[in-house]
Design an enzyme around this catalytic site. Structure first.
Site, PDB file in Angstrom:
ATOM      1  CB  THR A 156       1.839   8.667   0.043  1.00 50.65           C
ATOM      2  OG1 THR A 156       2.408   8.686   1.427  1.00 50.65           O
ATOM      3  CG2 THR A 156       2.953   8.479  -0.916  1.00 50.65           C
ATOM      4  NE  ARG A 193      -2.507   0.584   3.362  1.00 49.79           N
ATOM      5  CZ  ARG A 193      -2.372   1.871   4.854  1.00 49.79           C
ATOM      6  NH1 ARG A 193      -0.983   2.662   4.691  1.00 49.79           N
ATOM      7  NH2 ARG A 193      -3.199   2.363   4.227  1.00 49.79           N
ATOM      8  CG  LEU A 194       2.586   4.110  -2.079  1.00 53.50           C
ATOM      9  CD1 LEU A 194       2.213   4.573  -3.841  1.00 53.50           C
ATOM     10  CD2 LEU A 194       3.207   4.508  -1.423  1.00 53.50           C
ATOM     11  CG  ASP A 195       0.921   6.148   4.210  1.00 55.16           C
ATOM     12  OD1 ASP A 195       0.615   4.902   4.348  1.00 55.16           O
ATOM     13  OD2 ASP A 195       2.194   6.562   4.961  1.00 55.16           O
ATOM     14  CE1 TYR A 196      -8.067   9.699   0.643  1.00 63.24           C
ATOM     15  CE2 TYR A 196      -7.231  11.615   1.729  1.00 63.24           C
ATOM     16  CZ  TYR A 196      -7.815  11.463   1.381  1.00 63.24           C
ATOM     17  OH  TYR A 196      -8.951  12.018   0.345  1.00 63.24           O
TER      18      TYR A 196
END
Length: 247
Positions: free
Chosen positions: A110, A105-108
């Site tokens: 990012t 995942r990548l943060d919201y």
């Protein structure tokens, strides 16, 4: 003639339903059946002729697909969101019918490279902690860290019981008027909100964050929100990279 035998959890992961680890949990919990009989043994092997059901739903063998997405900021790294926010699978072409999900995942907040696939085995291989695949991030910080501040990141920061460590950190540029800096970090691990937590811990919060590279893959030719299919050679290279980096 029956096909070759494969471990049940591997077959489930390959089908795109879930990762191998989660498949093992489902088997132990009695949520998987083979030819109408519940199976709880992790050593169970099946062939292509066996009828496998996960939580009452028959496995359908999908052709594996692999995508590289330039994830924009303000998008959830998931296939659905209970708050109706935009998710990464919203960027897939309508004709894609496979059950595609993000690899990690990548943060919201990012942006950057995110891989999407329906190949659970492939995803598990890339995400496993022992596979040290290099990830390059560019962070814009509030404040200008000194060299000794950045040295703490390569030495290792303790946060919420975890040690967070960068393989390499380098200042790319500074803006003294705006009191900001552009910092490049190379990570081998991928812990939750790792880069932001590391910079918070040394007193220089991240304003913007982008993942520019994943292994040998970069964002060349893509704008935010665009994606492309990985070539068979790239998929093979990623598998090789994961296997090579096993500690």
């Amino acid at each position: 003639m029956t096909g070759s035998l494969e471990r049940l959890q591997k077959v489930i992961a390959k089908s795109g339903v879930t990762s191998r680890r989660k498949a093992e949990k489902l088997i132990v919990e009695g949520k998987v059946s083979v030819n109408g009989k519940v199976v709880k043994e992790l050593g169970t092997k099946v062939t292509a002729d066996d009828k496998v059901e996960v939580e009452g739903v028959p496995l359908t063998k999908e052709e594996p697909v692999y995508f590289l997405l330039y994830k924009p900021r303000g998008v959830i790294s998931s296939v659905k969101d209970d708050k109706n926010r935009k998710v990464v699978t919203d960027f897939l072409p309508e004709e894609i019918e496979e059950r595609v999900f993000p690899v990690g995942r990548l943060d919201y907040d990012t942006s950057g490279i995110l891989l999407l696939t329906n190949d659970g085995e492939f995803a598990n291989q890339l995400m496993h902690p022992k596979h040290e695949i290099e990830k390059v991030y560019i962070a814009k910080t509030k404040g200008i860290p000194l060299r000794e501040d950045l040295a703490k990141l390569t030495k290792g920061i303790r946060s919420d019981g975890e040690v967070l460590k960068a393989a390499h950190v380098k200042t790319k540029s500074v803006d003294k008027k705006k009191n900001t800096a552009i910092i490049q970090l190379i990570l081998h691990e991928g812990k939750n909100r790792q880069v932001r937590r590391m910079f918070d811990s040394i007193g220089f919060p991240v304003d913007k964050l982008k993942r520019e590279r994943y292994g040998f893959l970069d964002l060349h030719g893509l704008n935010a929100g665009e994606l492309r299919e990985l070539t068979p050679h790239e998929v093979k290279q990623l598998r090789h990279l994961a296997e090579k980096n096993v500690k």
